[in-house]
Design an enzyme around this catalytic site. Sequence first.
Site, PDB file in Angstrom:
ATOM      1  N   CYS A   3      25.321  22.486 -16.419  1.00  0.00           N
ATOM      2  CA  CYS A   3      26.630  22.055 -15.913  1.00  0.00           C
ATOM      3  C   CYS A   3      26.877  22.419 -14.457  1.00  0.00           C
ATOM      4  O   CYS A   3      27.908  22.050 -13.897  1.00  0.00           O
ATOM      5  CB  CYS A   3      27.726  22.659 -16.782  1.00  0.00           C
ATOM      6  N   HIS A   7      36.047  24.910 -13.246  1.00  0.00           N
ATOM      7  CA  HIS A   7      35.030  24.414 -14.173  1.00  0.00           C
ATOM      8  C   HIS A   7      35.765  23.897 -15.414  1.00  0.00           C
ATOM      9  O   HIS A   7      35.431  22.833 -15.913  1.00  0.00           O
ATOM     10  CB  HIS A   7      34.015  25.512 -14.502  1.00  0.00           C
ATOM     11  N   GLU A  48      37.122  32.078 -16.867  1.00  0.00           N
ATOM     12  CA  GLU A  48      37.295  31.567 -15.510  1.00  0.00           C
ATOM     13  C   GLU A  48      38.603  32.082 -14.905  1.00  0.00           C
ATOM     14  O   GLU A  48      38.631  32.502 -13.739  1.00  0.00           O
ATOM     15  CB  GLU A  48      37.277  30.031 -15.524  1.00  0.00           C
ATOM     16  N   LYS A  78      38.361  17.598 -15.673  1.00  0.00           N
ATOM     17  CA  LYS A  78      37.598  17.213 -16.880  1.00  0.00           C
ATOM     18  C   LYS A  78      38.532  16.673 -17.960  1.00  0.00           C
ATOM     19  O   LYS A  78      38.114  15.920 -18.830  1.00  0.00           O
ATOM     20  CB  LYS A  78      36.822  18.415 -17.434  1.00  0.00           C
ATOM     21  N   HIS A 129      33.466  15.963 -19.266  1.00  0.00           N
ATOM     22  CA  HIS A 129      32.493  16.871 -18.652  1.00  0.00           C
ATOM     23  C   HIS A 129      31.209  16.086 -18.379  1.00  0.00           C
ATOM     24  O   HIS A 129      30.491  15.731 -19.308  1.00  0.00           O
ATOM     25  CB  HIS A 129      32.247  18.042 -19.602  1.00  0.00           C
ATOM     26  N   PHE A 143      25.774  26.729 -18.700  1.00  0.00           N
ATOM     27  CA  PHE A 143      25.029  27.373 -19.777  1.00  0.00           C
ATOM     28  C   PHE A 143      23.793  28.010 -19.153  1.00  0.00           C
ATOM     29  O   PHE A 143      23.187  27.449 -18.228  1.00  0.00           O
ATOM     30  CB  PHE A 143      24.562  26.328 -20.794  1.00  0.00           C
TER      31      PHE A 143
END
Lengths: 402, 86
Positions: A162, A294, A305, A326, A331, A390
């Site tokens: 990502c 994010h 976050e 998003k 995403h 990830f």
Amino acid sequence: MKRVVITGAGSINALGHDVPETLAAMREGRCGISDLEFQDVDRLAIKIGGQVKGFEAEGHFNRQQMTLYDRFTQFTLMAAKEAIAQSGLEFMGEDAARSGVILGTAGGGVSTWDANYRTVYEEGKNRVHPFVVPKLMNNAACSHVSMEYNLKGPSYTVSTACASSNHAMAQAFMMVRSGMAPAMITGGSESMLCFGGVKAWEGLRVMSKDACRPFSANRNGMVQGEGAGIFVFEEYEHAKKRGAEILAEVVGYAMSSDASDIVMPSKQGAARAISGALRDGGINPEDVGYINAHGTGTAANDKTECAAVADVFGPHADELMMSSTKSMHGHLIGGTGAVELLACIMALRDGVIAPTIGYKEFDPECAIDVVPNEAREAKVDVVLSNAFAFGGLNAVIALRKI
Amino acid sequence: MDIKDRVIEIIAEQAVLEPSDVTMDSTLESLGIDSLGLVESIFSIEESFDISVPFNANEPEKSDFDISSVASIIAGIEKLVAEQHA
């Protein structure tokens, strides 16, 4: 060190087939997430996504190109065309020799893998098209951009899940800033919205069946998207000399690795990337007006976050705005940071902060101004774009108004 | 093997313990099973019993499937097996 500016932007995603459409949708707070349409979707538990609809590649590419372009390459070329046209650059001579392409993607030609596995496993055929490999490889999109625009400098593809696009753009930024390249084409692309691509994500049990609601207490997971965002990063004097329109200045970046867990995010890793980008760009934390989060809409990401932002900014965390687009485009995995950079440019240039839509309930663990549901007019001079992948690989980019 | 023994076997394997170490009032946390281990256990359970377990890692408390103890997990699976194999 050279100054680096953005002189072109292009995109195709669930919100629009170009940048103006995308920004209009972000301003309206429109949701691009809809029912997925592809073969065997009825066998999925997750049936929604930020799918690009109404796009017919056939009108844009010839027959020979179609046999070589996976959907992630098609998206890349559409966005690159828009970005490079806006920049007005034509790559010839020394500029062509030194300028290159650095793109991000997590999966590359996922739908090509999917379709050809289906052919050999499900349909029992023993032959596949000769171009399967050059079509699905992660660097296919990068290579086709280089061929189309005569870009002969450093070119490669970055794959950090990502954070792929942000890592790619950070690399491109470094190359222009160091004087290595007068311009770089950068950004990223993803197209995983096919049966196998969604089925794999379904297995992780972090996907929402109804909506992406980042930072909202009732959030219940992420929603996949697809598309591309492509930018022209150009050396400032080079852009000025030819009278190019400058969209924003790229002023800093940082990358970090959590070195802790393959899926769970780390506050420390995220905070090191955010504070590193401020340091690299010589930015006072108080000058940051907006962060494109994010903000995946998972329980774990959003609270981590927000905690990282609170750590880095202290009391200023209560002053700044942080939204997750998003909620609108889904995403885009390896392409997500690139499309999200458009919201950063809009904040700087147009003074419009894209909202976090679908926001319903306050979550005390996400106590930040997330610009809920409606876009807001605000003057901001410095913005950040976060990406936390990830595998614990993080990349944050800082832009300044010019 | 009945449902209870099979579930305990799956959980024990995930926790790298003997089935005898897994008691009905054990919690996943007390057995050292993290979120990734839980998702993997649910996958094994679905495969073993040919059922579909409604579980979203983002809102475990809201799922119909109660994971607060080994006993509640077994009860949930017995119910799902009865419903889905009816």
